[in-house]
Design a protein around this motif. Structure first.
Motif, PDB file in Angstrom:
ATOM      1  N   LEU A  47     -26.159  22.268 -19.475  1.00 49.26           N
ATOM      2  CA  LEU A  47     -24.782  22.495 -19.038  1.00 49.26           C
ATOM      3  C   LEU A  47     -24.494  23.970 -18.769  1.00 49.26           C
ATOM      4  O   LEU A  47     -23.847  24.308 -17.775  1.00 49.26           O
ATOM      5  N   ILE A  85     -23.258  25.617 -15.162  1.00 49.47           N
ATOM      6  CA  ILE A  85     -22.085  26.485 -15.022  1.00 49.47           C
ATOM      7  C   ILE A  85     -22.480  27.768 -14.293  1.00 49.47           C
ATOM      8  O   ILE A  85     -21.798  28.236 -13.370  1.00 49.47           O
ATOM      9  N   CYS A 132     -23.576  32.082 -20.009  1.00 49.87           N
ATOM     10  CA  CYS A 132     -23.178  31.344 -18.803  1.00 49.87           C
ATOM     11  C   CYS A 132     -23.177  32.213 -17.548  1.00 49.87           C
ATOM     12  O   CYS A 132     -23.272  31.691 -16.441  1.00 49.87           O
ATOM     13  N   ARG A 187     -12.154  29.916 -17.308  1.00 51.50           N
ATOM     14  CA  ARG A 187     -13.143  29.173 -18.079  1.00 51.50           C
ATOM     15  C   ARG A 187     -13.021  29.530 -19.558  1.00 51.50           C
ATOM     16  O   ARG A 187     -12.744  30.674 -19.896  1.00 51.50           O
ATOM     17  N   PRO A 204     -15.039  28.175 -23.475  1.00 49.63           N
ATOM     18  CA  PRO A 204     -15.761  27.234 -24.334  1.00 49.63           C
ATOM     19  C   PRO A 204     -14.824  26.655 -25.380  1.00 49.63           C
ATOM     20  O   PRO A 204     -14.039  27.382 -25.993  1.00 49.63           O
ATOM     21  N   ALA A 249     -20.259  19.255 -14.820  1.00 46.20           N
ATOM     22  CA  ALA A 249     -19.804  20.628 -15.005  1.00 46.20           C
ATOM     23  C   ALA A 249     -19.884  21.420 -13.703  1.00 46.20           C
ATOM     24  O   ALA A 249     -18.933  22.125 -13.326  1.00 46.20           O
ATOM     25  N   LEU A 278     -16.473  22.367 -11.762  1.00 46.65           N
ATOM     26  CA  LEU A 278     -16.152  23.793 -11.739  1.00 46.65           C
ATOM     27  C   LEU A 278     -16.010  24.303 -10.310  1.00 46.65           C
ATOM     28  O   LEU A 278     -15.077  25.051  -9.996  1.00 46.65           O
ATOM     29  N   GLU A 297     -15.021  24.101 -21.473  1.00 45.27           N
ATOM     30  CA  GLU A 297     -16.432  23.727 -21.567  1.00 45.27           C
ATOM     31  C   GLU A 297     -16.797  23.404 -23.016  1.00 45.27           C
ATOM     32  O   GLU A 297     -16.795  24.306 -23.857  1.00 45.27           O
ATOM     33  N   LYS A 345     -18.650  23.466 -26.021  1.00 46.32           N
ATOM     34  CA  LYS A 345     -19.769  24.368 -26.300  1.00 46.32           C
ATOM     35  C   LYS A 345     -20.961  23.660 -26.925  1.00 46.32           C
ATOM     36  O   LYS A 345     -22.100  24.088 -26.754  1.00 46.32           O
ATOM     37  N   TYR A 382     -23.571  22.739 -24.305  1.00 48.01           N
ATOM     38  CA  TYR A 382     -24.248  23.749 -23.484  1.00 48.01           C
ATOM     39  C   TYR A 382     -25.756  23.521 -23.413  1.00 48.01           C
ATOM     40  O   TYR A 382     -26.368  23.671 -22.363  1.00 48.01           O
ATOM     41  N   GLY A 429     -15.031  15.208 -22.201  1.00 51.75           N
ATOM     42  CA  GLY A 429     -15.913  16.177 -22.848  1.00 51.75           C
ATOM     43  C   GLY A 429     -16.918  15.537 -23.786  1.00 51.75           C
ATOM     44  O   GLY A 429     -17.488  14.475 -23.507  1.00 51.75           O
TER      45      GLY A 429
END
Length: 377
Positions: free
Chosen positions: A58, A62, A91, A168, A170, A206, A210, A224, A226, A229, A263
């Motif tokens: 992820l 991003i 990111c 953005r 997290p 994502a 985005l 996002e 976290k 990720y 999410g």
């Protein structure tokens, strides 16, 4: 203003990344990776018409989305705390080297300033991509987002707007974040007309969501999760592609219970779908809302009219959480089709705990109990 801008771009007002800070960040990566590996995650496949794909998790997706935005839009800029070296979760890694310090640059430790700077850039015609280091720290910027960004178009009679602003951040639980690094603030912003709130469930989502936010003509908040990720990799399109905003997706089809999430919680409810089928013979339909505001009520209503039962789950506290909005709408629109009261499985109305996080979370066992309650009503 010119002096402030120069200091921001040079990075002299931003926190330096020392060896100690780097070690601290690396230790966080290890914890996140270990927790993510324990999360039940089903990788997805991108539609064939999205073109060439490559494996990304992820945070890489991003990064790829912002790379595409910078390459295709010469006005696009990325800014935030520590983004020039890659950010806390990496990111933005490599983007400053590729596009230069005038387009990817550090800011002071001032979320209100980050939001205000982004609004100003967007009003002047730039595509502004701002990073708030953790969603928990977006609250100092609340006034700028709610009273400026969200209202700019309305108060000027559509003469001016800051629509090309994307923020953005997290969000969500990560296993060790406690009360200042674990919050899910989506419901706060869902109350505000004029901004869009978006949360992805995985790498493909994502990148597509985005890029849709970055191109959208309204200010967007992109949250996002976290813990995702580094949870898993998917074959993500390498080029420019967008997924529709304000469009929920039926991830798993079913006929007995509708489950709604966004999410990380989508991944939790995937497992609940399997548990309900195996242990109860119950067929669950899982919907990923994707966009929290403006949300796709039609898809949810259609599903509940079919199943007669609804469970909504999110990590944020129960009272005033966005599950309440979903439940209220379904009660109004599907009343004669409901076979049981709507169930909400959420965080508790307390600060996010540290050692008691496992009890706080709306995990698969709490959600599974809610499914049994719905079926047995």
């Amino acid at each position: 203003m010119a002096v402030c801008g120069a200091l921001v771009r040079s990075g002299r007002l931003s926190r330096p990344i020392s060896g100690r800070n780097s070690a601290f960040i690396d230790s966080r990566f290890a914890v996140v990776k270990r927790l993510a590996s324990a999360l039940s995650y089903v990788p997805e496949t991108a539609p064939s018409d999205f073109g060439e794909t490559t494996k990304m998790n992820l945070f890489q997706s991003i990064n790829s989305a912002m790379d595409v935005a910078l390459a295709n839009d010469p006005t696009a800029v990325i800014f935030g705390e520590d983004v020039a070296f890659g950010g806390v979760f990496r990111c933005t890694i490599g983007l400053a080297d590729k596009y230069g310090k005038d387009r990817v640059f550090n800011t002071p430790l001032c979320e209100q300033g980050i939001a205000g700077f982004g609004i100003g850039m967007a009003v002047m015609g730039a595509t502004a991509i701002a990073e708030i280091q953790f969603a928990d720290y977006i609250f100092p910027a609340f006034d700028q987002i709610v009273n400026e960004a969200a209202k700019y178009r309305y108060r000027s009679g559509n003469l001016f707007d800051c629509g090309r602003l994307t923020m953005r951040a997290p969000c969500g639980a990560v296993g060790h974040g406690a009360l200042y690094h674990s919050q899910s603030p989506e419901a706060f912003f869902a109350h505000v007309p004029g901004i869009k709130v978006v949360i992805p469930r995985g790498p493909i989502q994502a990148k597509g969501l985005l890029l849709a936010c970055i191109k959208d003509d309204n200010p967007c908040i992109f949250l996002e999760p976290k813990i995702l990720y580094r949870a898993a990799v998917e074959h993500v399109p390498v080029g420019d592609f967008s997924l529709p905003l304000s469009s929920a997706e039926v991830v798993v089809e079913g006929k007995d219970v509708t489950m709604v999430a966004w999410g990380t919680q989508v991944q939790v409810l995937r497992e609940v779908c399997n548990m309900a089928q195996e242990k109860l013979g119950v067929s669950c339909e899982l919907i990923d809302l994707r966009t929290i505001m403006p949300w796709d009520s039609e898809t949810v209503i259609k599903s509940v009219n079919k199943t007669g039962r609804l469970l909504v789950a999110h990590e944020a506290p129960l009272t005033g959480g966005f599950a309440a909005e979903v439940a209220s709408t379904v009660q109004s629109e599907c009343f004669l089709h409901l076979e049981a009261p709507v169930e909400r499985v959420c965080g508790y109305d307390t600060p996010f705990p540290h050692i008691f996080e496992p009890f706080y979370m709306p995990d698969k066992w709490r959600c599974f109990e809610a499914v049994k309650k719905l079926i047995n009503y």
